[in-house]
Write a protein that holds these residues in place. Structure first.
Motif, mmCIF file in Angstrom:
data_model
loop_
_atom_site.group_PDB
_atom_site.id
_atom_site.type_symbol
_atom_site.label_atom_id
_atom_site.label_comp_id
_atom_site.label_asym_id
_atom_site.label_seq_id
_atom_site.Cartn_x
_atom_site.Cartn_y
_atom_site.Cartn_z
ATOM 1 N N ILE A 86 -2.527 28.264 -1.307
ATOM 2 C CA ILE A 86 -3.429 28.131 -2.461
ATOM 3 C C ILE A 86 -2.918 28.909 -3.677
ATOM 4 N N ASN A 87 -2.416 30.106 -3.422
ATOM 5 C CA ASN A 87 -1.970 30.898 -4.568
ATOM 6 C C ASN A 87 -0.613 30.464 -5.130
ATOM 7 N N ARG A 88 0.015 29.489 -4.503
ATOM 8 C CA ARG A 88 1.290 28.960 -5.037
ATOM 9 C C ARG A 88 1.037 27.930 -6.131
ATOM 10 N N SER A 89 -0.160 27.411 -6.190
ATOM 11 C CA SER A 89 -0.421 26.378 -7.188
ATOM 12 C C SER A 89 -0.520 27.016 -8.567
ATOM 13 N N PRO A 90 -0.001 26.319 -9.594
ATOM 14 C CA PRO A 90 -0.154 26.854 -10.952
ATOM 15 C C PRO A 90 -1.593 26.770 -11.449
ATOM 16 N N ILE A 91 -2.448 26.070 -10.686
ATOM 17 C CA ILE A 91 -3.843 25.921 -11.095
ATOM 18 C C ILE A 91 -4.650 27.139 -10.626
ATOM 19 N N ARG A 92 -5.507 27.628 -11.537
ATOM 20 C CA ARG A 92 -6.285 28.841 -11.233
ATOM 21 C C ARG A 92 -7.183 28.652 -10.014
ATOM 22 N N ARG A 93 -7.352 29.737 -9.281
ATOM 23 C CA ARG A 93 -8.134 29.731 -8.046
ATOM 24 C C ARG A 93 -9.570 29.262 -8.272
ATOM 25 N N GLU A 94 -10.149 29.643 -9.415
ATOM 26 C CA GLU A 94 -11.552 29.254 -9.665
ATOM 27 C C GLU A 94 -11.687 27.741 -9.797
ATOM 28 N N ILE A 95 -10.601 27.069 -10.170
ATOM 29 C CA ILE A 95 -10.620 25.603 -10.268
ATOM 30 C C ILE A 95 -10.251 24.988 -8.914
ATOM 31 N N LEU A 96 -9.239 25.575 -8.306
ATOM 32 C CA LEU A 96 -8.718 25.022 -7.049
ATOM 33 C C LEU A 96 -9.647 25.324 -5.872
ATOM 34 N N LYS A 97 -10.408 26.384 -5.998
ATOM 35 C CA LYS A 97 -11.311 26.861 -4.933
ATOM 36 C C LYS A 97 -10.546 26.958 -3.614
ATOM 37 N N ASP A 98 -11.038 26.313 -2.537
ATOM 38 C CA ASP A 98 -10.292 26.454 -1.285
ATOM 39 C C ASP A 98 -9.326 25.300 -1.054
ATOM 40 N N GLY A 99 -8.865 24.709 -2.137
ATOM 41 C CA GLY A 99 -7.820 23.687 -2.027
ATOM 42 C C GLY A 99 -8.358 22.277 -2.161
ATOM 43 N N VAL A 100 -7.438 21.332 -2.289
ATOM 44 C CA VAL A 100 -7.850 19.941 -2.510
ATOM 45 C C VAL A 100 -7.557 19.065 -1.293
ATOM 46 N N ASP A 101 -8.251 17.953 -1.236
ATOM 47 C CA ASP A 101 -7.988 16.925 -0.235
ATOM 48 C C ASP A 101 -8.260 15.587 -0.925
ATOM 49 N N ILE A 102 -7.216 15.082 -1.569
ATOM 50 C CA ILE A 102 -7.349 13.856 -2.366
ATOM 51 C C ILE A 102 -6.403 12.819 -1.776
ATOM 52 N N LEU A 103 -6.872 11.592 -1.667
ATOM 53 C CA LEU A 103 -5.969 10.529 -1.226
ATOM 54 C C LEU A 103 -5.680 9.612 -2.417
ATOM 55 N N ILE B 62 0.853 -1.198 0.000
ATOM 56 C CA ILE B 62 0.000 0.000 0.000
ATOM 57 C C ILE B 62 0.883 1.240 0.000
ATOM 58 N N ASN B 63 0.596 2.178 -0.889
ATOM 59 C CA ASN B 63 1.281 3.459 -0.805
ATOM 60 C C ASN B 63 0.222 4.554 -0.724
ATOM 61 N N SER B 64 0.150 5.147 0.446
ATOM 62 C CA SER B 64 -0.864 6.148 0.714
ATOM 63 C C SER B 64 -0.247 7.534 0.511
ATOM 64 N N ARG B 65 -0.800 8.293 -0.433
ATOM 65 C CA ARG B 65 -0.226 9.599 -0.776
ATOM 66 C C ARG B 65 -1.293 10.696 -0.721
ATOM 67 N N PRO B 66 -1.450 11.320 0.424
ATOM 68 C CA PRO B 66 -2.460 12.380 0.532
ATOM 69 C C PRO B 66 -1.991 13.672 -0.132
ATOM 70 N N ALA B 67 -2.834 14.231 -0.983
ATOM 71 C CA ALA B 67 -2.554 15.547 -1.581
ATOM 72 C C ALA B 67 -3.521 16.532 -0.948
ATOM 73 N N LEU B 68 -2.994 17.295 -0.019
ATOM 74 C CA LEU B 68 -3.826 18.171 0.802
ATOM 75 C C LEU B 68 -3.258 19.589 0.735
ATOM 76 N N THR B 69 -4.121 20.545 0.423
ATOM 77 C CA THR B 69 -3.647 21.932 0.320
ATOM 78 C C THR B 69 -3.618 22.604 1.691
ATOM 79 N N PHE B 70 -2.501 23.209 2.023
ATOM 80 C CA PHE B 70 -2.489 24.113 3.177
ATOM 81 C C PHE B 70 -3.059 25.447 2.676
ATOM 82 N N PRO B 71 -4.079 25.985 3.382
ATOM 83 C CA PRO B 71 -4.776 27.169 2.866
ATOM 84 C C PRO B 71 -3.838 28.305 2.443
#
Ligand code: IPM
Ligand code: MN
Length: 366
Positions: free
Chosen positions: A117-134, A105-114
């Motif tokens: 948010i503006n450091r991501s190359p992805i536009r804010r309207e897409i990223l909204k308040d950040g992601v929480d994907i496992l 098992i390799n567990s890789r959480p992709a979680l935005t620290f609020p």
């Protein structure tokens, strides 16, 4: 003081030793502040082990790992090893360790620290308040390990993607359970329009669905998934996928969080967990004291939580990281206008200082 925990520390190559130093500093602060018995055993792995012992995973390193309760791993590889045979390459050490320790098992959480948010190359309207994907990556089989796997001639080479039902079932069990504890959505990523192994994965998934009827399952081709991750990341909760696909999309998902220097991982399934940042050894910035140690520090917090059941301590580390980032303290990869750019070791110091402050002011979140 209760249980004693032994941690095998494998710094490895490139920026490995620098980022590991900071994670050990943080763990030492927790050890002291919370009166936990942690003992660190260092061992060589990867290129440095190859240089010292002629093998990237020396017997004594493997023994140190087997004799520990968890492994904290830095990074391996470097351009000086690019031309040695694939069997001897630093990367092979990690593959052997995963296999040897039964880490499927390799567990890789992709979680935005609020604050990032503006450091991501992805536009804010897409990223909204950040992601929480496992991202749950199968780690012990698939294209990385399937046989035959060899150079046939100067003109031909072969790798094999192979899976058994048992291998698929055990990773799905983990993924479904994680989905149940989160937003109850599981995306199975594959290439079912082309690959036989993907067909088998889907068969096994459908046999799971009645036992996990509260989890919504959908299927997505890997090529589409790489696009969907940047177009509409909020559709994802838990993703489960084959070894190589998981390797690829976890790097991609890190961009959603602002930097690959932010993504930790836990390799589980055996008796001893292995914790490492998802990024590599970054030889171009090695020794410069500018690498971001946060992915490794977050990996250490995953170790406390998963291997030692120290969830509260893990939470303190995450909270300290969040507060330090909120205060604008940043390594160069996550710097922003008005932020205070610090070195690798200064970032570690800032997080330790914040941990100590939290421990004193809260008398620890009882
Ligand atoms: C990772 C790394 C490793 C992998 C390498 C170093 C073998 O890229 O952990 O993601 O491909 O699994
Ligand atoms: Mn990778």
């Amino acid at each position: 003081m209760n249980k004693k925990y032994k941690v095998a520390v494998l710094p490895g190559d490139g920026i490995g030793p620098e980022i590991i130093n900071e994670a050990v500093k943080v763990l030492s602060a927790i050890k002291k502040g919370m009166n936990i018995s942690l003992q660190f055993e260092y061992a060589d792995v990867g290129g440095v082990a190859y240089d010292n012992y002629g093998t990237s995973l020396p017997e004594q390193t493997l023994n140190t790992c087997k004799d520990s309760d968890a492994i904290l791993f830095g990074a391996i590889g470097g351009p000086q090893y690019d031309n040695i045979s694939i069997e001897l390459r630093p990367e092979k050490a990690l593959l052997k360790l995963r296999k040897e320790l039964g880490l499927y098992i390799n567990s890789r959480p992709a979680l935005t620290f609020p604050s990032l948010i503006n450091r991501s190359p992805i536009r804010r309207e897409i990223l909204k308040d950040g992601v929480d994907i496992l991202i749950v990556r199968e780690l012990s089989s698939g294209l990385y390990y399937g046989e035959p796997k060899k150079r046939i001639s100067s003109e031909e080479a072969v790798d094999t993607m192979r899976y058994t039902k048992t291998e698929i079932s055990r990773i799905l069990t983990y993924a479904f359970e994680q989905a149940q504890q989160r937003d109850k959505k599981l995306t199975v990523v594959d290439k079912e329009n082309v690959l036989q192994t993907s067909k088998l994965w889907r068969e096994v998934v459908s046999s799971f669905e009645s036992s996990y009827s509260d989890v919504e399952v959908d299927y997505m081709y890997i090529d589409n998934c790489t696009m969907q991750l940047v177009m509409n990341p909020h559709q994802f909760d838990v993703i489960v996928t084959e070894n190589t696909f998981g390797d690829i999309i976890s790097d991609e998902a890190s961009a959603l969080t602002g930097s690959i220097g932010m993504l930790p991982s836990a390799s589980l399934g055996g008796q001893i967990g292995l914790y490492e940042p998802i990024h590599g050894s970054a030889p171009d910035i090695a020794g410069m004291n500018i690498a971001n140690p946060i992915a490794t520090i977050l990996s250490a917090s995953m170790m406390l939580e998963n291997s030692f059941q120290l969830a509260r301590e893990a939470e303190i580390i995450r909270k300290a990281i969040n507060n330090v980032l909120e205060a604008g303290i940043r390594t160069p990869d996550i710097s922003q206008e008005n932020s205070q750019v610090v070195s690798t070791s200064e970032m570690g110091d800032a997080i330790v200082q914040e941990i100590n402050r939290l421990l004193i002011t809260n008398k620890v979140v009882e």
